[in-house]
Write a protein that holds these residues in place. Structure first.
Motif, PDB file in Angstrom:
ATOM      1  N   VAL A 184       4.237 -11.448  -6.708  1.00  0.00           N
ATOM      2  CA  VAL A 184       5.348 -10.512  -6.859  1.00  0.00           C
ATOM      3  C   VAL A 184       6.594 -11.343  -7.097  1.00  0.00           C
ATOM      4  O   VAL A 184       6.893 -12.257  -6.328  1.00  0.00           O
ATOM      5  CB  VAL A 184       5.551  -9.651  -5.589  1.00  0.00           C
ATOM      6  N   ARG A 185       7.307 -11.016  -8.182  1.00  0.00           N
ATOM      7  CA  ARG A 185       8.479 -11.800  -8.546  1.00  0.00           C
ATOM      8  C   ARG A 185       9.713 -10.907  -8.615  1.00  0.00           C
ATOM      9  O   ARG A 185       9.622  -9.784  -9.118  1.00  0.00           O
ATOM     10  CB  ARG A 185       8.249 -12.352  -9.959  1.00  0.00           C
ATOM     11  N   SER A 186      10.818 -11.398  -8.111  1.00  0.00           N
ATOM     12  CA  SER A 186      12.080 -10.668  -8.287  1.00  0.00           C
ATOM     13  C   SER A 186      13.106 -11.671  -8.778  1.00  0.00           C
ATOM     14  O   SER A 186      12.783 -12.861  -8.929  1.00  0.00           O
ATOM     15  CB  SER A 186      12.543 -10.087  -6.950  1.00  0.00           C
ATOM     16  N   GLY A 187      14.333 -11.220  -8.989  1.00  0.00           N
ATOM     17  CA  GLY A 187      15.381 -12.143  -9.391  1.00  0.00           C
ATOM     18  C   GLY A 187      15.650 -13.214  -8.328  1.00  0.00           C
ATOM     19  O   GLY A 187      16.203 -14.265  -8.627  1.00  0.00           O
ATOM     20  N   ALA A 188      15.244 -12.954  -7.095  1.00  0.00           N
ATOM     21  CA  ALA A 188      15.579 -13.876  -6.002  1.00  0.00           C
ATOM     22  C   ALA A 188      14.458 -14.843  -5.656  1.00  0.00           C
ATOM     23  O   ALA A 188      14.719 -15.901  -5.096  1.00  0.00           O
ATOM     24  CB  ALA A 188      15.955 -13.071  -4.753  1.00  0.00           C
ATOM     25  N   GLY A 189      13.221 -14.486  -5.929  1.00  0.00           N
ATOM     26  CA  GLY A 189      12.132 -15.374  -5.538  1.00  0.00           C
ATOM     27  C   GLY A 189      10.789 -14.781  -5.868  1.00  0.00           C
ATOM     28  O   GLY A 189      10.698 -13.749  -6.544  1.00  0.00           O
ATOM     29  N   GLN A 190       9.731 -15.436  -5.390  1.00  0.00           N
ATOM     30  CA  GLN A 190       8.399 -14.890  -5.602  1.00  0.00           C
ATOM     31  C   GLN A 190       7.524 -15.162  -4.400  1.00  0.00           C
ATOM     32  O   GLN A 190       7.725 -16.119  -3.647  1.00  0.00           O
ATOM     33  CB  GLN A 190       7.783 -15.427  -6.887  1.00  0.00           C
ATOM     34  N   VAL A 191       6.545 -14.254  -4.212  1.00  0.00           N
ATOM     35  CA  VAL A 191       5.624 -14.377  -3.088  1.00  0.00           C
ATOM     36  C   VAL A 191       4.240 -13.959  -3.580  1.00  0.00           C
ATOM     37  O   VAL A 191       4.110 -13.360  -4.651  1.00  0.00           O
ATOM     38  CB  VAL A 191       6.015 -13.442  -1.921  1.00  0.00           C
ATOM     39  N   THR A 192       3.223 -14.259  -2.789  1.00  0.00           N
ATOM     40  CA  THR A 192       1.910 -13.691  -3.078  1.00  0.00           C
ATOM     41  C   THR A 192       1.601 -12.657  -2.007  1.00  0.00           C
ATOM     42  O   THR A 192       2.091 -12.737  -0.876  1.00  0.00           O
ATOM     43  CB  THR A 192       0.807 -14.762  -3.057  1.00  0.00           C
ATOM     44  N   ALA A 193       0.770 -11.679  -2.392  1.00  0.00           N
ATOM     45  CA  ALA A 193       0.384 -10.635  -1.450  1.00  0.00           C
ATOM     46  C   ALA A 193      -0.968 -10.084  -1.864  1.00  0.00           C
ATOM     47  O   ALA A 193      -1.381 -10.249  -3.013  1.00  0.00           O
ATOM     48  CB  ALA A 193       1.425  -9.510  -1.445  1.00  0.00           C
ATOM     49  N   GLU A 194      -1.616  -9.432  -0.914  1.00  0.00           N
ATOM     50  CA  GLU A 194      -2.830  -8.718  -1.276  1.00  0.00           C
ATOM     51  C   GLU A 194      -2.427  -7.352  -1.812  1.00  0.00           C
ATOM     52  O   GLU A 194      -1.496  -6.731  -1.311  1.00  0.00           O
ATOM     53  CB  GLU A 194      -3.729  -8.562  -0.043  1.00  0.00           C
ATOM     54  N   LEU A 195      -3.148  -6.895  -2.848  1.00  0.00           N
ATOM     55  CA  LEU A 195      -2.807  -5.613  -3.455  1.00  0.00           C
ATOM     56  C   LEU A 195      -3.611  -4.484  -2.814  1.00  0.00           C
ATOM     57  O   LEU A 195      -4.815  -4.621  -2.602  1.00  0.00           O
ATOM     58  CB  LEU A 195      -3.117  -5.651  -4.957  1.00  0.00           C
ATOM     59  N   ARG A 196      -2.927  -3.415  -2.478  1.00  0.00           N
ATOM     60  CA  ARG A 196      -3.637  -2.193  -2.079  1.00  0.00           C
ATOM     61  C   ARG A 196      -3.270  -1.099  -3.073  1.00  0.00           C
ATOM     62  O   ARG A 196      -2.101  -0.716  -3.182  1.00  0.00           O
ATOM     63  CB  ARG A 196      -3.266  -1.784  -0.650  1.00  0.00           C
ATOM     64  N   VAL A 197      -4.276  -0.634  -3.812  1.00  0.00           N
ATOM     65  CA  VAL A 197      -4.037   0.426  -4.795  1.00  0.00           C
ATOM     66  C   VAL A 197      -4.152   1.752  -4.059  1.00  0.00           C
ATOM     67  O   VAL A 197      -5.158   2.017  -3.395  1.00  0.00           O
ATOM     68  CB  VAL A 197      -5.061   0.328  -5.950  1.00  0.00           C
ATOM     69  N   ASP A 198      -3.089   2.559  -4.166  1.00  0.00           N
ATOM     70  CA  ASP A 198      -2.998   3.721  -3.279  1.00  0.00           C
ATOM     71  C   ASP A 198      -2.101   4.767  -3.937  1.00  0.00           C
ATOM     72  O   ASP A 198      -0.960   4.470  -4.295  1.00  0.00           O
ATOM     73  CB  ASP A 198      -2.370   3.240  -1.954  1.00  0.00           C
ATOM     74  N   ASP A 199      -2.605   5.981  -4.053  1.00  0.00           N
ATOM     75  CA  ASP A 199      -1.757   6.999  -4.700  1.00  0.00           C
ATOM     76  C   ASP A 199      -0.729   7.584  -3.734  1.00  0.00           C
ATOM     77  O   ASP A 199      -0.004   8.518  -4.078  1.00  0.00           O
ATOM     78  CB  ASP A 199      -2.606   8.095  -5.356  1.00  0.00           C
ATOM     79  N   ALA A 200      -0.612   7.015  -2.537  1.00  0.00           N
ATOM     80  CA  ALA A 200       0.437   7.462  -1.616  1.00  0.00           C
ATOM     81  C   ALA A 200       1.816   6.964  -2.054  1.00  0.00           C
ATOM     82  O   ALA A 200       2.828   7.432  -1.543  1.00  0.00           O
ATOM     83  CB  ALA A 200       0.150   6.985  -0.201  1.00  0.00           C
ATOM     84  N   ILE A 201       1.844   6.020  -2.964  1.00  0.00           N
ATOM     85  CA  ILE A 201       3.147   5.538  -3.436  1.00  0.00           C
ATOM     86  C   ILE A 201       3.358   6.089  -4.841  1.00  0.00           C
ATOM     87  O   ILE A 201       2.406   6.220  -5.600  1.00  0.00           O
ATOM     88  CB  ILE A 201       3.196   3.990  -3.419  1.00  0.00           C
ATOM     89  N   ARG A 202       4.612   6.426  -5.177  1.00  0.00           N
ATOM     90  CA  ARG A 202       4.798   7.050  -6.488  1.00  0.00           C
ATOM     91  C   ARG A 202       4.701   5.993  -7.593  1.00  0.00           C
ATOM     92  O   ARG A 202       4.982   4.812  -7.356  1.00  0.00           O
ATOM     93  CB  ARG A 202       6.086   7.854  -6.566  1.00  0.00           C
ATOM     94  N   PRO A 203       4.307   6.404  -8.787  1.00  0.00           N
ATOM     95  CA  PRO A 203       4.231   5.456  -9.895  1.00  0.00           C
ATOM     96  C   PRO A 203       5.595   4.807 -10.124  1.00  0.00           C
ATOM     97  O   PRO A 203       6.635   5.434  -9.923  1.00  0.00           O
ATOM     98  CB  PRO A 203       3.844   6.340 -11.095  1.00  0.00           C
ATOM     99  N   GLY A 204       5.582   3.547 -10.493  1.00  0.00           N
ATOM    100  CA  GLY A 204       6.837   2.844 -10.758  1.00  0.00           C
ATOM    101  C   GLY A 204       7.427   2.190  -9.520  1.00  0.00           C
ATOM    102  O   GLY A 204       8.456   1.520  -9.598  1.00  0.00           O
ATOM    103  N   VAL A 205       6.774   2.401  -8.375  1.00  0.00           N
ATOM    104  CA  VAL A 205       7.304   1.857  -7.115  1.00  0.00           C
ATOM    105  C   VAL A 205       6.191   1.081  -6.407  1.00  0.00           C
ATOM    106  O   VAL A 205       5.036   1.508  -6.412  1.00  0.00           O
ATOM    107  CB  VAL A 205       7.807   2.997  -6.192  1.00  0.00           C
ATOM    108  N   VAL A 206       6.542  -0.051  -5.835  1.00  0.00           N
ATOM    109  CA  VAL A 206       5.608  -0.767  -4.956  1.00  0.00           C
ATOM    110  C   VAL A 206       6.283  -0.945  -3.599  1.00  0.00           C
ATOM    111  O   VAL A 206       7.512  -0.873  -3.499  1.00  0.00           O
ATOM    112  CB  VAL A 206       5.197  -2.139  -5.532  1.00  0.00           C
TER     113      VAL A 206
END
Ligand SMILES: Nc1nc2c(c(=O)[nH]1)N[C@H]1C(S)=C(S)[C@@H](COP(=O)(O)OP(=O)(O)OC[C@H]3O[C@@H](n4cnc5c(=O)[nH]c(N)nc54)[C@H](O)[C@@H]3O)O[C@H]1N2
Ligand SMILES: Nc1nc2c(c(=O)[nH]1)N[C@H]1C(S)=C(S)[C@@H](COP(=O)(O)OP(=O)(O)OC[C@H]3O[C@@H](n4cnc5c(=O)[nH]c(N)nc54)[C@H](O)[C@@H]3O)O[C@H]1N2
Ligand code: SF4
Ligand SMILES: [Mo]
Length: 745
Positions: free
Chosen positions: A659-681
């Motif tokens: 996961v990368r942003s303007g400030a930095g980057q990290v690694t994470a495990e991905l959970r695919v879940d329709d509880a979050i709206r599209p376009g948002v993590v």
């Protein structure tokens, strides 16, 4: 076993549950909810019930630590104070601005800090004060201060008597609620529904709270102000506004409704991501409900329009006649007294000074924590070279972790008062350990302002400090003496000095002679004397003998399950501390900020960015319970992503992602879940127990992902300088497609 069923209020979160503790001479052994607690009536959660594990954690610091030859080693108290005396006073002798203090979340729940920190801060004399307020609540404090006159006197959702609650940016089924003390939030929501009421939740994620709601609005991050403007424009067009109990006290209602009018549901819907009809229906059912209330928390604060959103929640409550009415938004009458019961006020506590480097405004006596790193790292007159952290973990709770840790590592001197060697305190030169949980009394003086019923509860200390432990107020006494160049200042003299001031104040409040007040609280000493002064001069107090039926600490000692003063009662206009004694619902600074929102409408509606939000978890408390309470890090600190977003990136559940942003980057495990709206993590906050030098074996074994490596300390909400955790633009890709420097993991 020494004792069973010792009463104890949980110090962890704002629900302030009453617990029953079995303890031995070393601390708590087992905890149960206290069914007889007048306020929490048997509610508690895994965190509070896990307090024995926290207190008995073998990794909890039991002795001071002093840095020697680059490493922290166990030391005596004398060595630790000597190191402070040698190094801190010379740094601040030339320029008091060379010091900064960061006071963390647990300090707000701790009487030692409430009562004795001001004296310590006075001796240090620096304007560079930081706390999680600027990572958490500031926009709400600002709105509350502008409308009602104090930052603490917030209008609370009177959930037990309402018919419709609109919750924005809060997940109380996990967090147990915030800026409202409401134990058993879930049961109360269920009771509301059982009596025919409705629960509406605005949250980009279908949280546990959203799951139990009648209506979940999966709003886009940073769009709460738009949603509220849309609702207000419907109310303006329908002419359905009414001021109810606040009528005659409110100025500017027409202006604010006029300002909202052009933001029709059709105008704001592309930003909010909710159909205009839904916004219109919600506005109408909110206005029409017999009793309704909107309540907003951290998701609406730590975002680009945080001040607008929090102001507009108040506006919505006010113009639909909900303020100060049962089932609406009501004010507590805190038994320990406070800004809403004391005379005075009327001063705007914001913008009185500015941060040196970025010029961000002070609020409520503090600077935004997002400037902490640059104040340390930027050379020049007034540069911060010494830091004191008290019950806080800025290395994980402040945005821009990389900057923060670089800054902490560069200091000339750092002192920490804490229970752990964590990501922050590992940088300290001296660490002073907090004593065990049961060695000090507990009364929620600050949180009293947020209680959903007026109640007073006191947990006395149940154990003496273990050999080698020092109460935190004794530590503050010693440190204050060192800073004043009076290392022999005794704890007794320090306490008497703090008490002298408190006695003068209490005498004035109770309109009683000082000697009467002083004699009345004899022979108490320490925090208990200071608490007795607050209770007896408070709104239910005995005014030092004048009203024998009134509240004293002795009375509370006779009521181990607390005293309930009942549901909230109307407090207008007496609660107001504004300069005019009225409510200006259209403060200029907030009205003006609507123009920024208007100018951004098109850009904010752009659908093509992936943005990140944060969440909390049931078994964590910010960054510091992961060592004591069992958890499953990978699943818990996973990045949540909607199936459509995963598919378009060729990602599947369980992937390791970058996961990368303007400030930095990290690694994470991905959970695919329709509880979050599209376009948002979503990533949780409080993880990232990595980087070495920690003494938290269980936490470091499964460190999780540090979300604040992605949040940017250089981007803040403009009016308050609060950090932005919602709506951070990110990119996500599979780990094996990306090159990740080891340091970013
Ligand atoms: N178990 C547990 N309890 C805690 C804590 C903890 O760490 N763990 N921390 C305590 C502390 S210090 C605090 S301040 C409180 C906070 O208590 P809450 O305010 O209830 O905090 P969260 O549970 O993080 O819920 C915030 C919600 O806001 C949503 N959100 C994010 N961005 C937006 C947005 O732009 N708009 C809207 N409408 N929603 C958004 C998130 O998806 C999330 O569900 O919790 C306290 N209680
Ligand atoms: N990205 C992102 N960042 C956030 C948030 C978010 O939602 N997202 N939430 C923000 C919020 S709401 C908050 S409140 C902050 C929390 O930020 P902080 O207050 O900085 O961090 P905590 O993790 O609460 O750390 C508290 C520290 O106090 C110590 N401690 C516990 N009890 C005591 C005691 O009795 N005495 C002493 N001396 N120390 C003690 C603990 O060991 C721990 O080290 O984080 C903020 N940061
Ligand atoms: S809900 Fe909060 S106050 Fe209650 S037991 Fe859990 S952590 Fe403690
Ligand atoms: Mo918080």
């Amino acid at each position: 076993m020494v004792h069973r069923d010792v009463r104890r209020i949980c110090p962890l979160c704002e629900a302030t549950c009453g617990l029953l503790v079995d303890l031995d001479k070393d601390g708590p052994v087992a905890l149960r909810p206290n069914p007889d607690d007048v306020f929490s009536a048997g509610h508690a959660c895994a965190k509070g019930l896990g307090l024995a594990a926290t207190d008995r954690d073998p990794d909890r610091l039991r002795t001071p630590m002093v840095r020697e030859g680059g490493r922290l080693r166990a030391a005596t108290w004398a060595e630790a104070f000597a190191a402070v005396a040698r190094r801190l006073p010379p740094l601040v002798a030339q320029d008091r601005r060379a010091a900064a203090v960061y006071t963390g979340n647990p300090a707000a729940h701790h009487l030692d800090h409430t009562f004795y920190l001001p004296a310590f801060l006075g001796a240090l004399g620096t304007p560079n004060l930081f706390s999680p307020a600027s990572l958490d609540t500031l926009p709400k404090n600002l709105a509350t201060m502008l409308l009602y006159g104090t930052g603490l006197g917030v209008a609370l959702p009177d959930l037990d008597r309402t018919d419709l609650v609109l919750l924005l940016g809060t997940n109380p089924l996990v967090s147990n609620g915030s800026t409202v003390c409401m134990p058993g939030f879930g049961d109360r929501l269920a009771a509301l529904r059982a009596r025919g009421g409705r629960v509406v939740v605005a949250d980009p994620a279908r949280t546990r709270t959203a799951e139990v709601a009648d209506l979940h609005l999966p709003v886009r991050p940073n769009s709460d102000a738009h949603l509220l403007l849309g609702m207000l424009s419907v109310i303006a067009a329908d002419g359905s506004a009414c001021l109810g109990a606040a009528d005659g006290l409110v100025d500017g209602a027409d202006e604010v409704l006029g300002l909202a009018a052009p933001f029709t549901p059709e105008v704001v819907a592309p930003v909010v991501g909710i159909p205009p009809e839904t916004i219109r229906d919600l506005a109408r059912s909110f206005a029409a409900a017999e009793r309704a209330v909107a309540h907003a928390r951290i998701g609406t604060c730590t975002q680009g329009y945080g001040s607008l959103a929090n102001w507009l929640v108040e506006v919505l409550n006010i113009v639909t006649g909900r303020l100060d009415t049962p089932g609406g938004a009501m004010f507590a009458k805190p038994p320990g007294g406070g800004p809403t019961t004391w005379p005075g006020g009327g001063k705007l506590l914001t913008g009185r000074w500015h941060s040196r480097v970025r010029g961000l405004p002070e609020s409520l006596g503090e600077l935004p924590a997002a400037c902490l790193a640059e104040e340390i790292l930027t050379p020049g007159e007034g540069q911060v070279r010494a830091l004191v952290t008290i019950a806080g973990n800025p290395a994980r709770s402040v945005p821009g972790s990389e900057h923060v840790e670089e800054a902490l590592a560069s200091l000339d001197f750092m002192l920490s008062l804490d229970t752990y060697l964590n990501e922050t305190t590992r940088h300290a030169d001296v660490v002073l350990p907090a004593p065990g949980l049961l060695t000090h009394g507990h009364f929620d003086l600050t949180l009293n302002h947020f209680q959903i019923r007026d109640a007073a509860r006191w947990s006395p200390a149940a154990l003496d400090p273990a050999p080698g432990e020092l109460p935190e107020w004794h530590q503050l006494a010693r440190l204050t003496g060192i800073l004043r160049g009076d290392p022999d200042l005794t704890v007794t003299a320090f306490d008497d000095e703090v008490a002298d001031q408190a006695i003068r104040r209490a005498a004035k409040l109770a309109r009683r002679p000082e000697d009467v007040v002083r004699a009345a609280v004899e022979p108490r000493r320490g925090p208990e004397r200071l608490l007795d002064l607050r209770l007896r001069s408070g709104p239910y107090g005995d005014r030092f003998g004048e009203d024998p039926s009134g509240l004293t600490l002795a009375v509370l000692e006779e009521h181990p399950d607390g005293i309930d003063y009942g549901p909230l009662r109307p407090r207008l206009p007496d609660v107001l501390r504004t300069p005019t004694g009225r409510i200006d619902v259209a403060p200029e600074v907030l009205m003006a900020d609507v123009e920024r929102l208007r100018a951004g409408l098109e850009a904010d509606a752009a659908p093509d960015r992936l943005v990140m939000i944060n969440r909390r978890q049931r078994r964590g408390m910010n960054s510091w319970l992961h060592n004591a309470l069992p958890h499953r890090t990978d699943a818990e600190s996973a990045l949540l992503m909607h199936p459509d977003d995963a598919a378009s990136r060729d990602l599947v559940d369980g992937d390791e992602v970058v996961v990368r942003s303007g400030a930095g980057q990290v690694t994470a495990e991905l959970r695919v879940d329709d509880a979050i709206r599209p376009g948002v993590v979503s990533l949780p906050h409080g993880w990232g127990h990595d980087g070495g030098g920690l003494r938290m074996r269980r936490a470091t074994a499964s460190p999780g992902t540090n979300v604040n490596a992605l949040a940017d300390d250089l981007v803040v909400e403009p009016l308050t300088g609060i950090a932005i955790f919602s709506g951070i633009t990110v990119e996500v890709e599979a780990h094996d497609h990306a090159t990740v420097p080891a340091a970013a993991r």
